[in-house]
Design an enzyme around this catalytic site. Structure first.
Site, PDB file in Angstrom:
ATOM      1  N   ASP A  16      -4.305  -7.800   7.619  1.00 36.31           N
ATOM      2  CA  ASP A  16      -4.540  -6.949   6.466  1.00 36.31           C
ATOM      3  C   ASP A  16      -4.758  -7.867   5.256  1.00 36.31           C
ATOM      4  O   ASP A  16      -4.485  -9.076   5.311  1.00 36.31           O
ATOM      5  CB  ASP A  16      -3.326  -6.033   6.275  1.00 36.31           C
ATOM      6  CG  ASP A  16      -3.430  -5.172   5.036  1.00 36.31           C
ATOM      7  OD1 ASP A  16      -4.472  -4.519   4.859  1.00 36.31           O
ATOM      8  OD2 ASP A  16      -2.478  -5.165   4.231  1.00 36.31           O
ATOM      9  N   ASP A 227       1.506  -4.994   6.024  1.00 36.89           N
ATOM     10  CA  ASP A 227       2.668  -4.729   5.163  1.00 36.89           C
ATOM     11  C   ASP A 227       2.913  -3.252   4.883  1.00 36.89           C
ATOM     12  O   ASP A 227       3.932  -2.906   4.294  1.00 36.89           O
ATOM     13  CB  ASP A 227       2.502  -5.449   3.828  1.00 36.89           C
ATOM     14  CG  ASP A 227       1.485  -4.760   2.930  1.00 36.89           C
ATOM     15  OD1 ASP A 227       0.342  -4.525   3.386  1.00 36.89           O
ATOM     16  OD2 ASP A 227       1.837  -4.416   1.791  1.00 36.89           O
TER      17      ASP A 227
END
Length: 283
Positions: A16, A227
């Site tokens: 990400d 996250d």
């Protein structure tokens, strides 16, 4: 943790971006850059898997020297790969505004996403403001992006990002409206992204792993870093998932059957910690 990355085994690292490889406030990867360079030197492909657009990721790939890497854009709505990558992408379409790269669309193109969103707006009476309804300056003010970066973020090809601040209960009720139109809405670190149903980061990751396995003629190991709850499909699709701490030091709740290693480091600090531990690098 013992080093995982060994020369005899092919590995892929899916990451990400915002709040993971990139700092939450500055959008910088400088903290993680040395660890990223060590992965590159070890011959380990690092592939972006983000809600960011092709234009955003293109700029970041150039900045970080990842020109030859495939990437997963707009929450898994499409995969873009260089023609020179050696991956079996010959039947893919040419990627918009990306000479020498091809795209596989896993969801819907933007015109169709917008048409379906308009029907949801009409039925619910909600504005559901997206990037289409605001200016580059508006988005820069909301996010801290530069005007140029905001323009790249608004250049969406396969999804729409909604900026409304609604209650969790209302977002849950809207899920049925989106589903009626063949859409899905996922909450990222800051906004909500709407794509065609059946697309997510996990499906795209599995497609990319299959591409590499076809090219290599053998199985490939995979690592994922994220996250937020939006990264759950990504982490579920890899063999070794790592969840980095959010800005407040807590971890996003994950509905995931496999074991996720939670990392105390935040953003690029945690990213570098994971990368170096995988390589067995101690500084």
């Amino acid at each position: 943790m013992a080093p995982l990355l060994r020369d005899a085994e092919p590995w892929l690292v899916f990451t990400d971006l915002d709040g993971t490889l990139l700092d939450w406030h500055t959008y910088s990867a400088e903290v993680a850059r040395p660890a990223l360079e060590r992965l590159r030197a070890a011959g380990v492909p690092v592939l972006f898997c983000s809600s960011k657009t092709a234009a955003e990721q293109r700029s970041l790939r150039q900045e970080l020297g990842l020109h030859s890497m495939p990437c997963i854009v707009e929450n898994g709505a499409a995969i873009i790969a260089p023609q020179c990558s050696g991956l079996p992408t010959g039947d893919w379409d040419p990627a918009p505004e990306e000479s020498g790269r091809r795209v596989k669309v896993l969801g819907l193109r933007i015109d169709e996403v917008q048409a379906r969103l308009d029907r949801v707006r009409q039925r619910t009476g909600l504005a559901l403001r997206g990037y289409r309804e605001i200016t580059d300056a508006d988005l820069a003010a909301l996010t801290g992006l530069t005007l140029e970066a905001a323009g790249r973020a608004r250049k969406r090809d396969y999804s729409e990002t909604l900026i409304d601040e609604l209650s969790d209960e209302l977002w849950e009720k809207l899920d049925a409206e989106f589903a009626q139109e063949g859409l899905e809405c996922r909450h990222g670190g800051r906004f909500h992204t709407v794509t065609g149903a059946g697309t997510d980061k996990g499906r795209a990751v599995r497609e990319v792993v299959a591409l590499y396995e076809s090219a290599y003629g053998r199985s490939v190991n995979s690592i994922g870093l994220g996250d937020s709850a939006n990264d759950a499909p990504l982490l579920a699709a890899v063999g070794h998932p790592f969840l980095l701490a959010r800005e407040d030091g807590t971890w996003a709740p994950m509905k995931h059957g496999a074991v996720i290693l939670r990392v105390a480091g935040r953003g690029p600090y945690g990213w570098a910690e994971v990368a170096d531990s995988l390589l067995g690098y101690s500084g």
